[in-house]
Motif scaffolding. Structure first.
Motif, PDB file in Angstrom:
ATOM      1  N   LYS A 137     -13.259   5.035  11.483  1.00 18.36           N
ATOM      2  CA  LYS A 137     -13.923   4.403  10.542  1.00 18.36           C
ATOM      3  C   LYS A 137     -13.827   5.471   9.021  1.00 18.36           C
ATOM      4  CE  LYS A 137     -17.366   1.864  13.059  1.00 18.36           C
ATOM      5  NZ  LYS A 137     -18.777   1.758  13.318  1.00 18.36           N
ATOM      6  N   HIS A 138     -13.698   6.591   9.294  1.00 23.69           N
ATOM      7  CA  HIS A 138     -13.911   7.593   8.228  1.00 23.69           C
ATOM      8  C   HIS A 138     -13.008   9.020   8.330  1.00 23.69           C
ATOM      9  CE1 HIS A 138     -15.475   8.550   4.245  1.00 23.69           C
ATOM     10  NE2 HIS A 138     -15.915   9.847   4.530  1.00 23.69           N
ATOM     11  N   PRO A 139     -11.612   8.562   8.438  1.00 25.83           N
ATOM     12  CA  PRO A 139     -10.835   9.867   8.873  1.00 25.83           C
ATOM     13  C   PRO A 139     -10.958  11.236   7.904  1.00 25.83           C
ATOM     14  CG  PRO A 139      -9.419   8.095   7.991  1.00 25.83           C
ATOM     15  CD  PRO A 139     -10.853   7.501   8.255  1.00 25.83           C
ATOM     16  N   GLN A 140     -11.593  10.757   6.594  1.00 24.88           N
ATOM     17  CA  GLN A 140     -11.705  11.725   5.595  1.00 24.88           C
ATOM     18  C   GLN A 140     -12.896  13.013   6.558  1.00 24.88           C
ATOM     19  OE1 GLN A 140     -11.968   8.747   5.302  1.00 24.88           O
ATOM     20  NE2 GLN A 140     -11.530   8.532   2.841  1.00 24.88           N
ATOM     21  N   LEU A 141     -13.399  12.644   7.624  1.00 27.80           N
ATOM     22  CA  LEU A 141     -14.048  13.718   8.256  1.00 27.80           C
ATOM     23  C   LEU A 141     -13.526  15.017   8.680  1.00 27.80           C
ATOM     24  CD1 LEU A 141     -16.519  14.341  10.050  1.00 27.80           C
ATOM     25  CD2 LEU A 141     -15.376  12.891  11.985  1.00 27.80           C
TER      26      LEU A 141
ATOM     27  N   ARG B 277       0.891  -1.330   0.124  1.00 27.67           N
ATOM     28  CA  ARG B 277      -0.039   0.120   0.044  1.00 27.67           C
ATOM     29  C   ARG B 277       0.894   1.289   0.112  1.00 27.67           C
ATOM     30  NH1 ARG B 277      -5.290   0.515  -0.706  1.00 27.67           N
ATOM     31  NH2 ARG B 277      -5.289   2.062   0.833  1.00 27.67           N
ATOM     32  N   ILE B 278       2.158   0.954   0.133  1.00 27.26           N
ATOM     33  CA  ILE B 278       3.353   2.219   0.240  1.00 27.26           C
ATOM     34  C   ILE B 278       2.922   3.161  -1.004  1.00 27.26           C
ATOM     35  CG2 ILE B 278       5.498   3.035   0.387  1.00 27.26           C
ATOM     36  CD1 ILE B 278       4.253   2.199   2.980  1.00 27.26           C
ATOM     37  N   GLY B 279       3.113   2.479  -2.105  1.00 30.56           N
ATOM     38  CA  GLY B 279       3.015   3.401  -3.476  1.00 30.56           C
ATOM     39  C   GLY B 279       1.575   4.139  -3.560  1.00 30.56           C
ATOM     40  N   GLN B 280       0.241   3.524  -3.125  1.00 34.58           N
ATOM     41  CA  GLN B 280      -0.806   4.221  -3.255  1.00 34.58           C
ATOM     42  C   GLN B 280      -0.922   5.364  -2.323  1.00 34.58           C
ATOM     43  OE1 GLN B 280      -4.208   1.406  -2.636  1.00 34.58           O
ATOM     44  NE2 GLN B 280      -3.242   0.117  -4.163  1.00 34.58           N
TER      45      GLN B 280
ATOM     46  N   LYS C 169      -4.300   1.689   9.597  1.00 34.66           N
ATOM     47  CA  LYS C 169      -5.620   1.606   8.793  1.00 34.66           C
ATOM     48  C   LYS C 169      -6.064   2.943   8.759  1.00 34.66           C
ATOM     49  CE  LYS C 169     -10.340   0.148   9.214  1.00 34.66           C
ATOM     50  NZ  LYS C 169     -11.488  -0.539  10.103  1.00 34.66           N
ATOM     51  N   VAL C 170      -5.810   3.829   9.758  1.00 31.14           N
ATOM     52  CA  VAL C 170      -6.253   5.425   9.457  1.00 31.14           C
ATOM     53  C   VAL C 170      -5.461   6.084   8.287  1.00 31.14           C
ATOM     54  CG1 VAL C 170      -6.289   7.553  10.762  1.00 31.14           C
ATOM     55  CG2 VAL C 170      -7.188   5.467  11.898  1.00 31.14           C
ATOM     56  N   VAL C 171      -4.374   5.763   8.301  1.00 33.17           N
ATOM     57  CA  VAL C 171      -3.517   6.481   7.556  1.00 33.17           C
ATOM     58  C   VAL C 171      -3.753   6.102   5.940  1.00 33.17           C
ATOM     59  CG1 VAL C 171      -1.199   6.869   6.402  1.00 33.17           C
ATOM     60  CG2 VAL C 171      -1.774   7.252   8.812  1.00 33.17           C
ATOM     61  N   GLN C 172      -3.979   4.804   5.917  1.00 29.89           N
ATOM     62  CA  GLN C 172      -4.478   4.181   4.637  1.00 29.89           C
ATOM     63  C   GLN C 172      -5.707   4.784   4.016  1.00 29.89           C
ATOM     64  OE1 GLN C 172      -3.654  -0.215   4.014  1.00 29.89           O
ATOM     65  NE2 GLN C 172      -3.136  -0.178   6.199  1.00 29.89           N
ATOM     66  N   LEU C 173      -6.583   4.957   5.072  1.00 31.49           N
ATOM     67  CA  LEU C 173      -7.840   5.738   4.501  1.00 31.49           C
ATOM     68  C   LEU C 173      -7.676   6.950   4.053  1.00 31.49           C
ATOM     69  CD1 LEU C 173     -10.190   4.128   7.452  1.00 31.49           C
ATOM     70  CD2 LEU C 173     -10.243   3.290   4.701  1.00 31.49           C
ATOM     71  N   SER C 174      -6.892   7.680   4.718  1.00 33.75           N
ATOM     72  CA  SER C 174      -6.814   9.102   4.419  1.00 33.75           C
ATOM     73  C   SER C 174      -5.355   9.629   4.818  1.00 33.75           C
ATOM     74  CB  SER C 174      -7.482  10.092   5.327  1.00 33.75           C
ATOM     75  OG  SER C 174      -7.718  11.316   5.295  1.00 33.75           O
TER      76      SER C 174
END
Length: 523
Positions: free
Chosen positions: A381-385, A300-303, A340-345
């Protein structure tokens, strides 16, 4: 025109005559993007479920994921020929970096020279630079205002690469390269000076182009960058075009080696051209190691880099690690959940997290009476918040839920369970689903507190087909439609609720989508 339209429609029907996954995907794409015909051609009008005004970033998943029956706030990957709007300063998704809510970038050594990367200052800094560079290009070159190749070699420490005093070649310890040639993937590209001048004519008309930049431009062109992109890089950070091609290739090769996709290199360079200056040993590797220390898998690093390339301009010790500590100690994110939080946002790492968290925490506490634990769950669940505007994003959606009869306690239950609701479009998503819930499914609003997942499901792909299928089989109850039948997978739905084969349901859904498509086309 009617005959032509009928021909096009019949052609579509013939293509999608079987319920195969590929044909169904094509139809799904047509519906999700409102494909229409005109003069025998397909015109595609892209639509999204999210309201772009509520997002500080449009940095969403762009990695070719298939269309699912769930509504999300993700965008389709941009077209390769898409150009960035001048109004957004070419950021195309990093416009939230222009806010004062973000941490100050760190001053550190790049190529032996101390620099301070400044967010949002690229254009202003280059504007001052261009003012200093007024006059004819030839005069500027003679005055030494354009950094020479020798100067770049010294600055980047490439002692093995030196310009010969006579001739048009560069001598290395192992071989001689003709000027303007470079190796890409083991092959050799030879470009004459004349053809280069013709090729970059538009670029030369727009900026003060030095022929010493040609090798780098040729190399970057292999990633899909064009004259318009080079102009944007020049305006954002002109020194990035003065890097010698060997150094640039080393840095981009490293990014590719850690998972960055070739197609994402162009987007990364347009947002963060300074990345060509960041050395592999002193910058890139340390930032990648930091990401992996958070528990982020290497796959997931590249993404993450593609989503937030600006993280390389922030000091690991003085900026990124303090942000992580704040998330753990002040916000209350469990250390095991950080990855997980960093991957989501990924953008959460480069925010002024203290300001972002406190303002949204105070708003939700005051507006809904939300306890701290519930708000922490929302962020997990949704750090984009933490990126959404309060006035244009959070408040309108909360007010909509109130307008349909929900109390604050009900809204809090829905948002805690499905924070993604705050990213969905009111007009294109939430309102149509609410009307279908009341008018077609004969359900009450309070059912959403038990099945908030309903709001995340696609009306076209999941809700309407399953409802109509059970009605056609005369298995739909006379009272409220069971929302629980919308949650399981297609296979489980057919076994538990429909008592029929999956193929039969898929064929029914395909015919229904064709019918709905025809209605839209007629309008």
């Amino acid at each position: 025109m009617a005959a032509l339209s009928l021909h096009n429609f019949n052609h579509l029907v013939s293509i999608l005559s079987s319920p195969s996954s590929s044909s169904f995907w094509n139809l799904s794409f047509a519906f999700k993007n409102e494909v229409r015909f005109k003069k025998g051609k397909f015109l595609v009008f892209l639509s999204t479920h999210s309201n772009p005004k509520i997002l500080k970033s449009n940095k969403k998943s762009r990695f070719g994921q298939r269309i699912t029956p769930y509504d999300t706030d993700e965008e389709e990957e941009e077209d390769e020929d898409e150009e960035f709007d001048d109004n957004d300063d070419g950021m195309a998704g990093d416009d939230w970096l222009m806010n004062d809510d973000f941490a100050q970038p760190h001053e550190y050594v790049v190529n032996g020279k101390k620099i301070k990367s400044r967010k949002g200052s690229g254009k202003e800094g280059n504007r001052r630079l261009q003012e200093q560079r007024k006059g004819s290009k030839a005069l500027k070159s003679r005055q030494g205002l354009i950094i020479s190749e020798d100067q770049m070699d010294v600055r980047h420490g490439n002692d093995g690469l030196k310009r010969k005093s006579v001739g048009n070649s560069y001598h290395t310890s192992t071989k001689t390269k003709e000027a303007g040639s470079f190796d890409v993937d083991g092959g050799r590209m030879l470009v004459s000076k004349t053809s280069r001048e013709n090729r970059y004519q538009r670029l030369s008309d727009e900026i003060d182009l030095d022929e010493k930049w040609f090798p780098l431009l040729d190399y970057l062109s292999t990633f899909g960058l064009k004259d318009t992109h080079f102009i944007q890089m020049y305006e954002r950070h002109m020194p990035s075009l003065q890097i010698n091609v060997c150094s640039a290739q080393e840095r981009l090769d490293y990014l590719l080696s850690v998972g960055v996709k070739q197609r994402d290199v162009r987007r990364i360079l347009l947002r963060q051209p300074q990345i060509l200056e960041y050395t592999v040993e002193n910058n890139l590797k340390s930032h990648v190691a930091f990401l992996m220390s958070l528990g982020i898998p290497s796959s997931r690093i590249g993404q993450i880099i593609a989503c937030a390339p600006s993280l390389f301009s922030y000091s690991v010790e003085n900026s990124l690690k303090p942000t992580v500590r704040y998330l753990i100690e002040e916000v209350g994110i469990n250390e095991h959940d950080l990855g997980k939080v960093v991957q989501l946002s990924p953008q959460i790492l480069v925010q002024r997290i203290d300001i972002s968290w406190n303002t949204r925490y105070m708003f939700l506490s005051k507006e809904l009476g939300a306890p701290r634990d519930s708000i922490v769950k929302m962020v997990k669940k949704h750090p984009q918040l933490l990126h959404y505007s309060i006035d244009d994003g959070l408040l309108p959606r909360i007010n909509f839920l109130r307008s349909i009869g929900m109390r604050n306690s009900d809204i809090l239950k829905v948002l805690t369970s499905l924070t993604q609701v705050l990213s969905l479009s009111l007009e294109d998503n939430l309102k149509p689903k609410y009307l279908y819930l009341i008018n077609e499914l004969n359900n009450e609003v309070h059912s959403l507190t038990k099945y908030p997942m309903y709001l995340s499901l696609s009306l076209d792909q999941r809700i309407r087909p399953r409802h109509r299928f059970l009605v056609s089989l005369k298995k739909a109850p006379k009272g409220p439609f069971p929302l629980g039948s919308l949650v399981p997978s297609d296979e489980c739905f057919c076994q538990q609720w429909a008592g029929t084969s999956l193929d039969k349901y898929l064929a029914f859904r395909q015919r229904l989508l064709l019918k709905e498509f025809a209605k839209k086309y007629e309008k």
